[in-house]
Write a protein that holds these residues in place. Structure first.
Motif, mmCIF file in Angstrom:
data_model
loop_
_atom_site.group_PDB
_atom_site.id
_atom_site.type_symbol
_atom_site.label_atom_id
_atom_site.label_comp_id
_atom_site.label_asym_id
_atom_site.label_seq_id
_atom_site.Cartn_x
_atom_site.Cartn_y
_atom_site.Cartn_z
ATOM 1 N N PRO A 43 0.834 -1.202 0.000
ATOM 2 C CA PRO A 43 0.000 0.000 0.000
ATOM 3 C C PRO A 43 0.870 1.254 0.000
ATOM 4 O O PRO A 43 1.872 1.312 0.728
ATOM 5 C CB PRO A 43 -0.788 -0.098 1.319
ATOM 6 C CG PRO A 43 -0.716 -1.527 1.708
ATOM 7 C CD PRO A 43 0.569 -2.050 1.176
ATOM 8 N N PRO A 67 -9.373 2.285 3.046
ATOM 9 C CA PRO A 67 -8.217 1.737 3.753
ATOM 10 C C PRO A 67 -6.992 1.587 2.859
ATOM 11 O O PRO A 67 -7.104 1.286 1.677
ATOM 12 C CB PRO A 67 -8.713 0.351 4.194
ATOM 13 C CG PRO A 67 -9.769 -0.017 3.212
ATOM 14 C CD PRO A 67 -10.386 1.269 2.728
ATOM 15 N N PHE A 68 -5.837 1.835 3.461
ATOM 16 C CA PHE A 68 -4.586 1.442 2.824
ATOM 17 C C PHE A 68 -4.136 0.231 3.624
ATOM 18 O O PHE A 68 -3.503 0.375 4.673
ATOM 19 C CB PHE A 68 -3.557 2.584 2.886
ATOM 20 C CG PHE A 68 -3.863 3.675 1.911
ATOM 21 C CD1 PHE A 68 -4.666 4.755 2.282
ATOM 22 C CD2 PHE A 68 -3.379 3.633 0.613
ATOM 23 C CE1 PHE A 68 -4.968 5.761 1.377
ATOM 24 C CE2 PHE A 68 -3.678 4.642 -0.297
ATOM 25 C CZ PHE A 68 -4.471 5.701 0.088
ATOM 26 N N SER A 69 -4.530 -0.959 3.142
ATOM 27 C CA SER A 69 -4.437 -2.146 3.982
ATOM 28 C C SER A 69 -3.078 -2.235 4.603
ATOM 29 O O SER A 69 -2.340 -3.066 4.624
ATOM 30 C CB SER A 69 -4.858 -3.382 3.223
ATOM 31 O OG SER A 69 -4.157 -3.530 2.027
ATOM 32 N N MET A 108 -2.953 1.809 -5.749
ATOM 33 C CA MET A 108 -2.068 2.275 -4.664
ATOM 34 C C MET A 108 -2.509 1.848 -3.269
ATOM 35 O O MET A 108 -1.763 2.043 -2.317
ATOM 36 C CB MET A 108 -1.898 3.814 -4.633
ATOM 37 C CG MET A 108 -1.605 4.446 -5.961
ATOM 38 S SD MET A 108 -0.001 3.942 -6.609
ATOM 39 C CE MET A 108 -0.072 4.696 -8.231
ATOM 40 N N THR A 109 -3.714 1.293 -3.109
ATOM 41 C CA THR A 109 -4.157 0.936 -1.761
ATOM 42 C C THR A 109 -3.640 -0.434 -1.325
ATOM 43 O O THR A 109 -3.752 -0.802 -0.160
ATOM 44 C CB THR A 109 -5.693 0.928 -1.660
ATOM 45 O OG1 THR A 109 -6.216 -0.085 -2.536
ATOM 46 C CG2 THR A 109 -6.279 2.280 -2.031
#
Lengths: 116, 253
Positions: A8, A114-116, B80-81
């Motif tokens: 991420p 979310p940015f896991s 990008m996540t």
């Protein structure tokens, strides 16, 4: 391309660089200036604040407009760029200010983005 | 050409709250991040992102890799996540021509498709892949993701009657929409939603009185309450009972 593309990468603005030292990030900004060596360039974010982007190899093309950089934040709060892409603006200009506002929203609601 | 307008955006569940209860599911096409899709839990045939059921989704990202096979094209799409997600597009082998053009790596695309899981690995089967011509759509997509998941979750909470959604700050919890409550969510403003929720929850046979609403909603003026009641009544969400000061919800509960 390197490992940073498999993890991420938080989308951030200039004001958050200091918080994310050592972290992989994604930064979108407008090209302000390019260093003569081609190994450094300056982007401005949606609030007009500048961020410095460093490259391991000099640029082999003329950069302009809105660039999305993927890289890691250095101890000096610059971004060590691993890859970049130019946002197309041939049909419509990119609203960088609106993007900045969207960043504020996703930082305010990490449970919904979310940015896991 | 091969690209037509995708269903796009979040199919907002309009209409009464009762309909939404059971149907916050695969009828909508929900904008998502790759990280949300990877985190989705699977029970039998259904996927849930934080309890909200999803099936058809849209993602937006950059193509990192494209591999053409005889019957399908496999892309890796990166937003990008998380790590790039596998997106498979089946190729119509009967038809010659433009549907089978491979979108080159480095292109930002919008993907509409179904979430799949095989051997614990998630992927998308795309029914539409469209290069973005206007990057502002990407910004909109980011905002739509937050909006959609927030609304879906809020509807789910109110449908299952969880107590915390009925506090007078119920809609106020939806932080970014501000205290003024002037931005409509699901067709109702925050003020209207608060009034409606109180009326729905009132156990008294003759319904909720305007006086009682004023006591419960101490930061709302009587004229704001009356305006909300008028709107809700004209939209069919509530009806007057013993007199014009008492209202019940039209949702049978």
């Amino acid at each position: 391309m390197g490992d940073v593309h498999e993890v991420p990468r938080r989308r951030i603005a200039t004001g958050q660089l200091a918080q994310y030292i050592g972290q992989p990030v994604c930064f979108v900004g407008r090209v302000e200036k390019i260093h003569p060596t081609g190994k450094l360039f300056v982007l401005s974010d949606g609030e007009g604040k500048h961020a410095t982007v460093e490259l391991s190899e000099p640029l082999d093309e003329e950069l302009s407009g809105v660039i999305e950089v993927v890289g890691r934040v250095t101890n000096q709060a610059t971004i060590m760029c691993m890859s970049y892409v130019q946002f197309r603006e041939d049909k419509s200009p990119f609203d960088l200010e609106l993007y900045n506002e969207a960043l504020k929203i996703i930082h305010e609601f990490p449970e919904y983005f979310p940015f896991s | 050409g091969g690209y037509t307008q995708s269903p796009g955006g979040f199919g907002s569940p309009a209409g009464s709250q009762a309909e939404k209860k059971q149907r916050i599911r695969s009828q909508n096409i929900v904008p998502c991040t790759v990280s949300q899709l990877l985190a989705a839990e699977q029970v039998d045939e259904t996927f849930r992102i934080r309890d909200v059921e999803i099936s058809q989704v849209t993602i937006m990202g950059i193509i990192r890799h494209a591999e053409k096979a005889p019957t399908n094209i496999l892309y890796k799409v990166d937003d990008m996540t998380a790590a790039p997600m596998d997106v498979r597009q089946w190729v119509d082998t009967d038809e010659a021509g433009s549907e089978n053009v491979v979108v080159p790596p480095g292109t930002y695309v919008k993907v509409a498709g179904h979430l799949r899981s095989f051997q614990n690995k998630k992927s998308l089967v795309a029914f539409k892949i469209m290069p973005l011509e206007n990057m502002n759509e990407f910004t909109t997509h980011i905002l739509e993701i937050v909006n959609a998941h927030m609304i879906l979750r809020r509807n789910l909470m109110s449908a299952s009657r969880m107590p915390q959604s009925f506090s007078s700050a119920g809609i106020g919890d939806v932080g970014g929409y501000g205290g003024g409550g002037s931005l409509p969510v699901n067709g109702l403003t925050a003020h209207q939603s608060q009034v409606l929720n109180l009326i729905k929850n009132c156990p008294i046979p003759e319904g909720m009185s305007l006086q009682e609403l004023k006591i419960q909603l101490h930061n709302m003026s009587m004229s704001t309450i009356k305006q909300a009641v008028e709107f809700l009544s004209s939209e069919g969400h509530i009806y007057s009972t013993v007199d014009d000061d008492h209202y019940k919800s039209t949702d049978a509960e």
